[in-house]
Design an enzyme around this catalytic site. Structure first.
Site, short mmCIF file in Angstrom:
data_model
loop_
_atom_site.label_atom_id
_atom_site.label_comp_id
_atom_site.label_asym_id
_atom_site.label_seq_id
_atom_site.Cartn_x
_atom_site.Cartn_y
_atom_site.Cartn_z
N HIS A 97 41.97 38.32 46.85
CA HIS A 97 42.34 37.13 46.10
C HIS A 97 41.62 35.91 46.68
O HIS A 97 41.41 35.82 47.89
CB HIS A 97 43.86 36.92 46.15
CG HIS A 97 44.35 35.93 45.13
ND1 HIS A 97 44.23 34.58 45.30
CD2 HIS A 97 44.92 36.11 43.90
CE1 HIS A 97 44.73 33.96 44.24
NE2 HIS A 97 45.15 34.87 43.38
N GLU A 169 39.32 36.76 38.19
CA GLU A 169 40.04 35.49 38.22
C GLU A 169 39.06 34.35 38.53
O GLU A 169 38.68 34.15 39.69
CB GLU A 169 41.12 35.52 39.30
CG GLU A 169 42.27 36.46 39.01
CD GLU A 169 43.51 36.11 39.84
OE1 GLU A 169 44.56 35.91 39.25
OE2 GLU A 169 43.39 36.02 41.08
#
Length: 256
Positions: A97, A169
Site C-alpha cells: 500500500h 490505487e
C-alpha cells in the site's frame, strides 16, 4: 469468468464497539448477496474479534489483514507473521500500500519479498500498486505500475501472480475525494493485464485486478461495468456497513 472481490481496508480506524457494530451491520446487509467475495482488513488488534464476529454471522465475510512480515517468528519487534495471521483465519493480506511504501520506506523489492512469503505460506496477497499525482501528470502511470509488478515477476516468475489480487490505487485518489474516471481506470487495468499477458496470457486472464481510490456507492457501478475492473479495495466507505455493502452489491450486479 473472474469472481469480483470487494475488500475494505480499515486502516488505523476502529474500537471494539465500532468493530462489533460494523461487522454486525455488514453481516445483515450481505444476507442473500451472492456472486462477490467480500473481505475486510481490520487493524491487527481487532483481527481476533473480527474472526469471532464473522463466524457468528455465518462466515459471509473473508478476513484479511493490512500487513505482514517476511519472517514467521524471531526477534522482529512489532511485526506479525503469515503464520500468526493464518492462526486467526486471515487469508487476504494487503501489501505494498502506498502508505506503507511512503511512511515505512518499503521498496518494490521488499514488497515483492512479502508477496512471495505470503504465497509460500498459503495466503493471498492483495498487491497494491499505483502512481503519484506527479507521475500521473507526466504520463508515467503505466511505467510505474509495470515496474512495481515486475519486481515480483522478475524475482519469482509470472506464475507467482496466479491466485493473487492486484489492487491498482492511484495515490492521488486515495482519501482525497478525487477519483480516476471509470474509463481512465479501465485503460490502466487493461494495460496492466496486457503487460502480464505478454509474459503469460493464462495468468493475465485469471488475475483479479481491483480498483481503489475514493470508491463509493455512487460511482461503484460505473467502475464494475468495465471489463478489466474485477472489484475494489475500499477505504473510507468500508467503515460504514450500508455504504460498503452497497459497493459489494454493485459488484455482484455488474459482474453477474
Amino acid at each position: 469468468m473472474r469472481r469480483p472481490v470487494v475488500m475494505g481496508n480499515w486502516k488505523l480506524n476502529g474500537s471494539k464497539t465500532m468493530v462489533a457494530e460494523l461487522l454486525t451491520g455488514l453481516n445483515a446487509e450481505l444476507e442473500g448477496v451472492e456472486g462477490v467475495d467480500v473481505a475486510v482488513a481490520p487493524p491487527a488488534l481487532y483481527i481476533d474479534l473480527a474472526e469471532r464476529l464473522i463466524a457468528e454471522g455465518g462466515n459471509k465475510i473473508i478476513l484479511g489483514a493490512q500487513n505482514t512480515d517476511i519472517n514467521n517468528s524471531g526477534a522482529f519487534t512489532g511485526d506479525m507473521s503469515p503464520a500468526m495471521l493464518k492462526d486467526f483465519g486471515a487469508t487476504h493480506i494487503i501489501i505494498g500500500h502506498s502508505e506503507r511504501r511512503e511512511y515505512h520506506n518499503e521498496s518494490d523489492e521488499f514488497v515483492a519479498k512479502k508477496f512471495a512469503f505470503l504465497k509460500e505460506n498459503g495466503l493471498k496477497p492483495v498487491f497494491c500498486i499505483g502512481e503519484t499525482e506527479a507521475q500521473n501528470e507526466a504520463g508515467e502511470t503505466e511505467a510505474v505500475c509495470a515496474r512495481q509488478i515486475n519486481a515480483v515477476i522478475d524475482a519469482y516468475g509470472v506464475e507467482a501472480l496466479n491466485g493473487a489480487i492486484i489492487a491498482y490505487e492511484p495515490i492521488w485518489a486515495i482519501g482525497t475525494g478525487k477519483a480516476a474516471t471509470a474509463e481512465d481506470a479501465q485503460r490502466i487495468h487493461a494495460s496492466i493485464r496486457a503487460m502480464i499477458a505478454a509474459k503469460d496470457a493464462a495468468v493475465a486472464e485469471q488475475v483479479i485486478i481491483q480498483y481503489g481510490g475514493s470508491v463509493k456507492p455512487e460511482n461503484a457501478e460505473a467502475y464494475f461495468a468495465q471489463p478489466d475492473i474485477d472489484g475494489a479495495l475500499v477505504g473510507g466507505a468500508s467503515l460504514d456497513a450500508k455504504s460498503f455493502a452497497a459497493i459489494a452489491k454493485a459488484a455482484a450486479k455488474m459482474k453477474a
